[in-house]
Design a protein around this motif. Structure first.
Motif: not given
Length: 164
Positions: A70-84
Motif C-alpha cells: 500500500s501507498v498512503t499520502v496524508s496531509r500534514v502541516t509541512e506538506g505530505a506524509l508518504i507511508t509505504v
C-alpha cells in the motif's frame, strides 16, 4: 480560610511588584532581535528535487523489496506524509528506504520512488505476509510537491501509486 487567602493575596502582590527573576510577569519579557534568513530554516540548504543528496541514501546497497502492499499520502502541516507498506520475500529485512529516481524530480507530474531494503543472507523464506511486512515513511514539503500529481512506488514485482 481568610488568613490563607489574605496571605496569598499579599504574597502575590509583593512578588508582582518586584523586578526579580521570581516575578512570573517578567519571565518572558527578555526578547532579542535575531537576523532574518531568506531561506526556510526547516529545509536543508542542498535540496534537489524531492530529497536532499544524503550520502547514506546515495551509497545505499539495498535491493528492491518484493512487493508494495500500500501507498498512503496524508496531509500534514509541512506538506505530505508518504507511508509505504511493503512485503519482502524473506524475514529479517531492515534499513528500508524510499530512494527517488531522477534525483527526486518529477517527470510529467509523477515522482517515482524505489522501495529498497537490506536483505540478510541466510534469512528464512516464507511465513505469513503479515509477519514479513515492513513500513517506511517520509515527509515531502509543499515546495517539493509543487506540480506533482502522482507518487509512484516501485518494488521488484509490482508498483503502486497515489494520486491527488
Amino acid at each position: 480560610m481568610r488568613t490563607a487567602l489574605s496571605f496569598s493575596l499579599i504574597f502575590f502582590l509583593v512578588l508582582g511588584a518586584c523586578q526579580s527573576r521570581w516575578n512570573p510577569v517578567t519571565w518572558f519579557d527578555r526578547d532579542e532581535e535575531v537576523p532574518q534568513g531568506t531561506t526556510n530554516p526547516l529545509l536543508p540548504e542542498d535540496t534537489q528535487g524531492l530529497f536532499s543528496r544524503n550520502p547514506e541514501i546515495s551509497t545505499f546497497t539495498g535491493s528492491p523489496v518484493q512487493t508494495v502492499k500500500s501507498v498512503t499520502v496524508s496531509r500534514v502541516t509541512e506538506g505530505a506524509l508518504i507511508t509505504v507498506v511493503g512485503v519482502p520475500s524473506v524475514h529479517g529485512v531492515h534499513s528500508v528506504v524510499l530512494a527517488p529516481r531522477n534525483d527526486g524530480k518529477s517527470e510529467n507530474g509523477v515522482i517515482t520512488l524505489d522501495l529498497l531494503a537490506v536483505h540478510p543472507q541466510g534469512a528464512p523464506w516464507g511465513g505469513t505476509e503479515q509477519a514479513r511486512e515492513v513500513t517506511v515513511a517520509t515527509v515531502a514539503t509543499k515546495q517539493q510537491l509543487e506540480g506533482v500529481r502522482t507518487i509512484r512506488v516501485v518494488a521488484a514485482s509490482n508498483a503502486r501509486q497515489a494520486r491527488r
